[in-house]
Write an enzyme that holds these catalytic residues in place. Structure first.
Site, PDB file in Angstrom:
ATOM      1  N   THR B   1       0.853  -1.214   0.000  1.00  0.00           N
ATOM      2  CA  THR B   1       0.000   0.000   0.000  1.00  0.00           C
ATOM      3  C   THR B   1       0.876   1.247   0.000  1.00  0.00           C
ATOM      4  O   THR B   1       1.917   1.279   0.622  1.00  0.00           O
ATOM      5  CB  THR B   1      -0.883   0.022   1.260  1.00  0.00           C
ATOM      6  OG1 THR B   1      -1.628  -1.189   1.328  1.00  0.00           O
ATOM      7  CG2 THR B   1      -1.824   1.208   1.281  1.00  0.00           C
ATOM      8  N   ARG B  29     -11.512 -10.087  -2.762  1.00  0.00           N
ATOM      9  CA  ARG B  29     -11.306  -9.487  -1.428  1.00  0.00           C
ATOM     10  C   ARG B  29     -10.997  -8.009  -1.575  1.00  0.00           C
ATOM     11  O   ARG B  29     -10.108  -7.622  -2.326  1.00  0.00           O
ATOM     12  CB  ARG B  29     -10.174 -10.202  -0.700  1.00  0.00           C
ATOM     13  CG  ARG B  29      -9.844  -9.637   0.688  1.00  0.00           C
ATOM     14  CD  ARG B  29      -8.749  -8.610   0.633  1.00  0.00           C
ATOM     15  NE  ARG B  29      -8.297  -8.153   1.952  1.00  0.00           N
ATOM     16  CZ  ARG B  29      -7.445  -7.161   2.138  1.00  0.00           C
ATOM     17  NH1 ARG B  29      -6.947  -6.524   1.089  1.00  0.00           N
ATOM     18  NH2 ARG B  29      -7.095  -6.784   3.337  1.00  0.00           N
ATOM     19  N   VAL B  30     -11.727  -7.179  -0.847  1.00  0.00           N
ATOM     20  CA  VAL B  30     -11.465  -5.735  -0.821  1.00  0.00           C
ATOM     21  C   VAL B  30     -11.098  -5.366   0.598  1.00  0.00           C
ATOM     22  O   VAL B  30     -11.787  -5.758   1.548  1.00  0.00           O
ATOM     23  CB  VAL B  30     -12.708  -4.946  -1.283  1.00  0.00           C
ATOM     24  CG1 VAL B  30     -12.498  -3.444  -1.106  1.00  0.00           C
ATOM     25  CG2 VAL B  30     -13.028  -5.270  -2.747  1.00  0.00           C
ATOM     26  N   GLY B  55      -5.632  -4.683   6.446  1.00  0.00           N
ATOM     27  CA  GLY B  55      -6.889  -4.020   6.102  1.00  0.00           C
ATOM     28  C   GLY B  55      -8.069  -4.438   6.935  1.00  0.00           C
ATOM     29  O   GLY B  55      -8.894  -3.604   7.307  1.00  0.00           O
TER      30      GLY B  55
END
Lengths: 166, 140
Positions: B1, B29-30, B55
């Protein structure tokens, strides 16, 4: 009022042999964002430019260099938010896009929605003239090696990526 | 990220965050990044945050907006960032990192993992670091 831009390249485990690239990458992206601020550009322009540079840098888990999903493919997420209007735009699970952050900004600027996902995000990209790129252009030897290594039944991808507590 | 926050000469703040997600994640997957208040948040009246880390943990505590809540209660950018990261670690065992600014141009780069590559530019000085406690500077 002093303009400022602050950039991160991701928290977690960074192997020693990759640490120099990580540090130089965030410094370079920060300079690019700061140059925009010094020329009177907006904070939104500065953060989008800084993140675009990091998406284009294969050392980072975004854009080119993204980690792979269980099938060995790349699905990416991105968000922008404007503090003046509280406007926001995001894309999730988007594929074959070099700069998801720029697509997220288009969602904010060109739609009345907050987030577009998967095939809807890709259709929107096509309608905005954002070129799609081949999956291979987003995958690096390093991301493929980590994907294979974490296919093992006893692997722990979260710990592999996040490392130990600070 | 990867992510960034900024304050421009008009006092407007903004954030941007982008990611490939979690290693070997399930298809579809988010994580936190595209979720407003989790992967990032920006409000001229409080400040802006961009987050990175696990996350699923970041979403449970709505990390970016949580930091700005602490700032609304009077905490500094650094204390607010540390308080929220500590809550995420103690409450859900999650590790992460943030970059945070307030509308006056105060900033912080904080993380509960061992490493986070970060850099900041202000008053023609470049600040940067990688390991916990590092803070190097050089002229831009």
């Amino acid at each position: 009022m002093f303009p400022v831009v602050v950039v991160h390249g991701g928290a977690g485990h960074i192997p020693k042999e990759r640490s120099e690239n990580s540090t130089s990458g965030v410094r370079s992206a920060t300079r690019a964002g700061y140059t925009i601020l010094q020329r009177g550009g907006s904070s939104m322009d500065a953060v989008v430019e800084a993140v675009t540079q990091l998406e284009n840098n294969p050392s980072f888990n975004a854009g080119c260099g993204s980690v792979l999903n269980i099938k060995g493919e790349v699905e990416m997420d991105a968000i922008v938010m404007d503090g003046k209007t509280l406007g926001s735009g995001a894309v999730s699970a988007v594929r074959n896009i070099a700069n998801p952050i720029q697509l997220a900004r288009l969602v904010m600027d060109k739609t009345g929605h907050a987030c577009l996902t998967a095939e809807g995000a890709n259709q929107f990209a096509r309608s905005m003239g954002v070129p799609e790129v081949p999956l291979e252009s987003l995958i690096t030897d390093y991301s493929r090696m980590r994907w294979k290594k974490n296919l093992a039944p006893d692997a722990n991808p979260v710990e592999c990526q996040m490392g130990k507590m600070g | 990220t990867v992510g960034a926050v900024a304050v421009d000469s008009e006092g407007n703040v903004a954030c941007a965050t982008s990611t490939g997600g979690m290693l070997n994640k399930m298809e579809g997957r988010v994580g936190d990044t595209p979720c407003i208040g989790c992967g990032g948040y920006a409000d001229n009246q409080v400040g802006a945050v961009s987050t990175t880390g696990h996350g699923e943990a970041i979403m449970k505590v709505v990390l970016a907006r949580l930091i700005l809540f602490h700032m609304e209660q009077g905490q500094s950018v650094e204390a607010a960032s540390d308080l929220a990261l500590a809550y995420m670690k103690s409450r859900v065992g999650g590790l992460g990192g943030v970059v945070t600014v307030d509308p006056q141009g105060q900033w912080a780069a904080r993380f509960s993992s061992l490493q986070m590559a970060w850099a900041a530019a202000q008053k023609d000085t470049l600040h940067y670091g990688l390991y916990t406690g590092e803070h190097f500077t050089q002229s831009i």
